[in-house]
Write a protein that holds these residues in place. Structure first.
Motif, PDB file in Angstrom:
ATOM      1  N   ASN A   6     -75.699 -36.583  10.594  1.00 58.20           N
ATOM      2  CA  ASN A   6     -74.875 -36.174   9.463  1.00 58.20           C
ATOM      3  C   ASN A   6     -73.589 -36.999   9.397  1.00 58.20           C
ATOM      4  O   ASN A   6     -73.221 -37.505   8.333  1.00 58.20           O
ATOM      5  N   GLU A   7     -72.920 -37.163  10.530  1.00 56.69           N
ATOM      6  CA  GLU A   7     -71.690 -37.966  10.560  1.00 56.69           C
ATOM      7  C   GLU A   7     -71.979 -39.430  10.224  1.00 56.69           C
ATOM      8  O   GLU A   7     -71.197 -40.069   9.515  1.00 56.69           O
ATOM      9  N   LEU A   8     -73.095 -39.957  10.726  1.00 57.26           N
ATOM     10  CA  LEU A   8     -73.449 -41.344  10.456  1.00 57.26           C
ATOM     11  C   LEU A   8     -73.681 -41.553   8.959  1.00 57.26           C
ATOM     12  O   LEU A   8     -73.178 -42.519   8.373  1.00 57.26           O
ATOM     13  N   ILE A   9     -74.415 -40.644   8.345  1.00 58.10           N
ATOM     14  CA  ILE A   9     -74.676 -40.738   6.904  1.00 58.10           C
ATOM     15  C   ILE A   9     -73.358 -40.710   6.129  1.00 58.10           C
ATOM     16  O   ILE A   9     -73.154 -41.509   5.207  1.00 58.10           O
ATOM     17  N   GLN A  10     -72.462 -39.816   6.515  1.00 55.92           N
ATOM     18  CA  GLN A  10     -71.160 -39.745   5.838  1.00 55.92           C
ATOM     19  C   GLN A  10     -70.361 -41.028   6.039  1.00 55.92           C
ATOM     20  O   GLN A  10     -69.760 -41.546   5.096  1.00 55.92           O
ATOM     21  N   THR A  11     -70.348 -41.545   7.260  1.00 60.22           N
ATOM     22  CA  THR A  11     -69.621 -42.782   7.557  1.00 60.22           C
ATOM     23  C   THR A  11     -70.173 -43.957   6.758  1.00 60.22           C
ATOM     24  O   THR A  11     -69.412 -44.803   6.273  1.00 60.22           O
ATOM     25  N   LEU A  12     -71.486 -44.006   6.626  1.00 60.52           N
ATOM     26  CA  LEU A  12     -72.124 -45.095   5.879  1.00 60.52           C
ATOM     27  C   LEU A  12     -71.898 -44.958   4.370  1.00 60.52           C
ATOM     28  O   LEU A  12     -72.061 -45.931   3.634  1.00 60.52           O
ATOM     29  N   GLY A  13     -71.559 -43.759   3.930  1.00 60.68           N
ATOM     30  CA  GLY A  13     -71.321 -43.533   2.510  1.00 60.68           C
ATOM     31  C   GLY A  13     -72.587 -43.536   1.670  1.00 60.68           C
ATOM     32  O   GLY A  13     -72.570 -43.933   0.505  1.00 60.68           O
TER      33      GLY A  13
END
Length: 75
Positions: A6-13
């Motif tokens: 979830n954090e990775l997806i958010q960071t990647l935008g």
């Protein structure tokens, strides 16, 4: 250990849907990992994410001591 999808997806935008399309991981798997941090990704999922986004395993999972407070290492 917990996954940080979830954090990775958010960071990647990107959206979870776009993440699934770009990595070739099924949408069901992406949503399962995104919504359930205790679900551990398979080695194939690791490989696809690392290959597409050029990230490290530490970007995908986070280790915390057994019985430890997993929130203590959140950023």
């Amino acid at each position: 250990m917990r996954n940080r999808i979830n954090e990775l997806i958010q960071t990647l935008g990107v959206s979870a849907y776009r993440f699934a399309e770009q990595t070739g991981i099924t949408k069901n798997t992406v949503y399962l990992l995104k919504n359930n941090p205790s679900q551990f990704p398979s080695s194939e999922v690791f490989d696809r994410i690392i290959s597409v986004y050029k990230v490290t395993p530490n970007d995908i999972v986070e280790w915390y001591p057994e019985g430890g407070d997993q929130g203590a290492t959140d950023r």
